[in-house]
Motif scaffolding. Sequence first.
Motif, PDB file in Angstrom:
ATOM      1  N   ALA A  32      33.087  11.782 -20.445  1.00 39.47           N
ATOM      2  CA  ALA A  32      31.710  11.413 -20.210  1.00 39.47           C
ATOM      3  C   ALA A  32      31.082  12.453 -19.761  1.00 39.47           C
ATOM      4  O   ALA A  32      29.930  12.760 -19.989  1.00 39.47           O
ATOM      5  CB  ALA A  32      31.782  10.146 -19.043  1.00 39.47           C
ATOM      6  N   ARG A  33      31.798  13.365 -18.776  1.00 38.93           N
ATOM      7  CA  ARG A  33      31.186  14.759 -18.463  1.00 38.93           C
ATOM      8  C   ARG A  33      30.598  15.609 -19.734  1.00 38.93           C
ATOM      9  O   ARG A  33      29.991  16.244 -19.756  1.00 38.93           O
ATOM     10  CB  ARG A  33      32.074  15.443 -17.553  1.00 38.93           C
ATOM     11  CG  ARG A  33      31.838  16.840 -17.001  1.00 38.93           C
ATOM     12  CD  ARG A  33      32.960  17.551 -16.716  1.00 38.93           C
ATOM     13  NE  ARG A  33      33.952  17.930 -17.802  1.00 38.93           N
ATOM     14  CZ  ARG A  33      35.054  18.323 -17.596  1.00 38.93           C
ATOM     15  NH1 ARG A  33      35.600  18.598 -16.378  1.00 38.93           N
ATOM     16  NH2 ARG A  33      35.980  18.416 -18.792  1.00 38.93           N
ATOM     17  N   LEU A  36      27.738  14.240 -21.276  1.00 34.30           N
ATOM     18  CA  LEU A  36      26.651  13.840 -20.531  1.00 34.30           C
ATOM     19  C   LEU A  36      25.277  14.361 -21.053  1.00 34.30           C
ATOM     20  O   LEU A  36      24.264  13.455 -20.672  1.00 34.30           O
ATOM     21  CB  LEU A  36      26.982  14.153 -19.092  1.00 34.30           C
ATOM     22  CG  LEU A  36      26.035  13.505 -17.940  1.00 34.30           C
ATOM     23  CD1 LEU A  36      25.854  11.838 -18.026  1.00 34.30           C
ATOM     24  CD2 LEU A  36      26.275  13.825 -16.574  1.00 34.30           C
ATOM     25  N   LEU A  37      25.174  15.633 -21.357  1.00 37.72           N
ATOM     26  CA  LEU A  37      23.785  16.032 -21.568  1.00 37.72           C
ATOM     27  C   LEU A  37      23.530  15.971 -22.886  1.00 37.72           C
ATOM     28  O   LEU A  37      22.226  15.928 -23.491  1.00 37.72           O
ATOM     29  CB  LEU A  37      23.681  17.662 -21.003  1.00 37.72           C
ATOM     30  CG  LEU A  37      23.241  17.862 -19.484  1.00 37.72           C
ATOM     31  CD1 LEU A  37      24.434  17.623 -18.792  1.00 37.72           C
ATOM     32  CD2 LEU A  37      22.446  18.943 -19.453  1.00 37.72           C
ATOM     33  N   SER A  45      21.268  12.281 -23.575  1.00 39.42           N
ATOM     34  CA  SER A  45      22.304  11.679 -22.919  1.00 39.42           C
ATOM     35  C   SER A  45      22.431  10.216 -23.470  1.00 39.42           C
ATOM     36  O   SER A  45      21.208   9.613 -23.652  1.00 39.42           O
ATOM     37  CB  SER A  45      22.176  11.626 -21.428  1.00 39.42           C
ATOM     38  OG  SER A  45      23.221  10.894 -20.686  1.00 39.42           O
TER      39      SER A  45
END
Lengths: 377, 377
Positions: A32-33, A36-37, A45
């Motif tokens: 997810a990290r 994320l962007l 995202s």
Amino acid sequence: MSKNGNGGLSPIRHHNFCAGPAALPTAVLERARDELLDYHGLGLSVMEMSHRAAEYVAIAEKAESDLRELLAIPANYKVLFTQGGATQQFAAVPFNLLGAGGRANFVTTGIWSNKALAEADHLFGDSRVAASSEANGHVAVPRPRDIVLSDDAAYLHYTANETIGGLEFDYIPDARRPDGSDVPLVCDLSSSILSGPLDVSKFGVIYAGAQKNIGPAGLVVVIVRDDLLDRARDDMPSLFSYQALSDAGSMINTPATYSWYLAGLVFEWLKDDIGGLGAMDIINQRKADKLYAAIDASDFYSNPIAPLNRSRMNVPFVLADSRLDKRFLAESEAAGLLNLKGHRSVGGMRASLYNAVPEAAVNALVDFMADFEQRNG
Amino acid sequence: MSKNGNGGLSPIRHHNFCAGPAALPTAVLERARDELLDYHGLGLSVMEMSHRAAEYVAIAEKAESDLRELLAIPANYKVLFTQGGATQQFAAVPFNLLGAGGRANFVTTGIWSNKALAEADHLFGDSRVAASSEANGHVAVPRPRDIVLSDDAAYLHYTANETIGGLEFDYIPDARRPDGSDVPLVCDLSSSILSGPLDVSKFGVIYAGAQKNIGPAGLVVVIVRDDLLDRARDDMPSLFSYQALSDAGSMINTPATYSWYLAGLVFEWLKDDIGGLGAMDIINQRKADKLYAAIDASDFYSNPIAPLNRSRMNVPFVLADSRLDKRFLAESEAAGLLNLKGHRSVGGMRASLYNAVPEAAVNALVDFMADFEQRNG
């Protein structure tokens, strides 16, 4: 997905025994990290995608199909991703199932099943207790023969695992009126869904708040047999309608898109990293056995639940001398063992051993408990 | 927070004009990413925290207090963080406000206000249209003198900004019965909350789905004047109750903890990086002026809304030759200008210019539009 999800934790991650919102697999959070962007080079995202966008619809559909595969959900069941947690389902279930008349029947085994009953009663009155473990202090669930439905039962509701009491059903109840006719079995599976294989075909409705074994809080998964979609009351808030949610692919309005995506990552982790619910079941059994064995081997710690109904997911225990509680909690936290405090309504300790809690966490807890006992026993 | 949130975008981030779930500030996503596996050295993610943990309660309270500061919310208003989006509030509002009798009155100005009316009508019947822009095709909102409430009005509901139509109120309606007595004014502010300063004291209830100017989908913010908490119907699902939500600090059950945290990061960004809603207002006005000027200067593009009611947040426009729509959308996407397709119910284009859409994105869009016109006009 990287393979360190259920094994060792990265140095910055502590062992988290929280009852919910609960630990998530480190591998899921890492992915997810990383996304994320910018999800897959799309320049935005997942949080920023329209729920109608093809890329998002693919994420949502993959999550559903992975969940169907994990639980072997039969084709005549709908899977809904909605909001408001299990508590909203306490209301949505009677709205959806009492439209053709009849009474809601409940097996009560602790705080959560009583809350489900109270909400049905608040809305429509006349709920019936088909069986209860109240007389034994909720330390053993009613046996099958003790569950007696009313003649006019519209459904039977039970809570598979009482998160606060640490009490878990060892069987799936039979939902039959005294005349032998079937009624739908409704189950709050919030705190034990996906902890092992499940015969979904035994159920009319299953619902589960996400924040234990599925994903972040704010999402609730409902699995409903399709012949039950026509029993709803007319006076229901539109968003509660299983039929409407099903018709709209859970997108009557904007769903909790990011939570749904994270749930999908958890399903993928269960399939690919863990190897499915059979493998998860074995790990969970080993984790629970280890902790209960440590509790039982000592007079310093105790758990009151009948062995047959001890929860694999939530293990409450008390210290023989409750004056040591504060020290136990402070020292365990300092040792990187987080959120061991029992629910405010019962006190003591509780270790939740959900899927994302690795065996290494249980080993560390058992070691800490032995050490603490030696120093304070 | 880093300062590139509203200025240039990082190379991986494209310009996102989605109507919702919508763009979030890059600075907010960067911070969420950096904190995702380990919040402030605690060894766990915000997603994995108990909503009762002191650290989480601090996050939740800071979000509320920053929102109160941004909107200068008077002390006699409660701020609730709940779930189900604005659509759930379409039901929750009449449940909370019709307990003392009376009829719901509506100003209808397009798809969303009509949905709010339809849900109140579905549940309790007898809703009244106090004014509508239907006769003019929803291109101009009713003038103040045209809003006529029923004698038995319990409240007046309107939609400050119609996300699909691109129609925005230029004033706050007066909510008075024909005899001059006040009724609560209820406003769906989903797509324009926080776009500029607001006089909250004019309202009885404000609600807003998060997925435009607040945070991720799945969260809805309700701001309610405290003297309205005693007008609820008894037959309401417990989670809908503003009184119960207020008493429990929005934690009747587990709230959407991670979405609430992200909303808090957005509020912090608005305060610290943007400088508050006065500054945001100026930026938003400049962005909208620039795009409408580009549309008006050309016969190739057009927008049908009366200048006074043109939405600053959602700018629908059509090409004179709709056969060019597909090419426009394909080329704009290739140029990194995402999600310009109009709502499926109206077609054409729509550029949503929410707070997190930087001025640079509007500049890029205007340049693209001029170039596309030159090549195809």
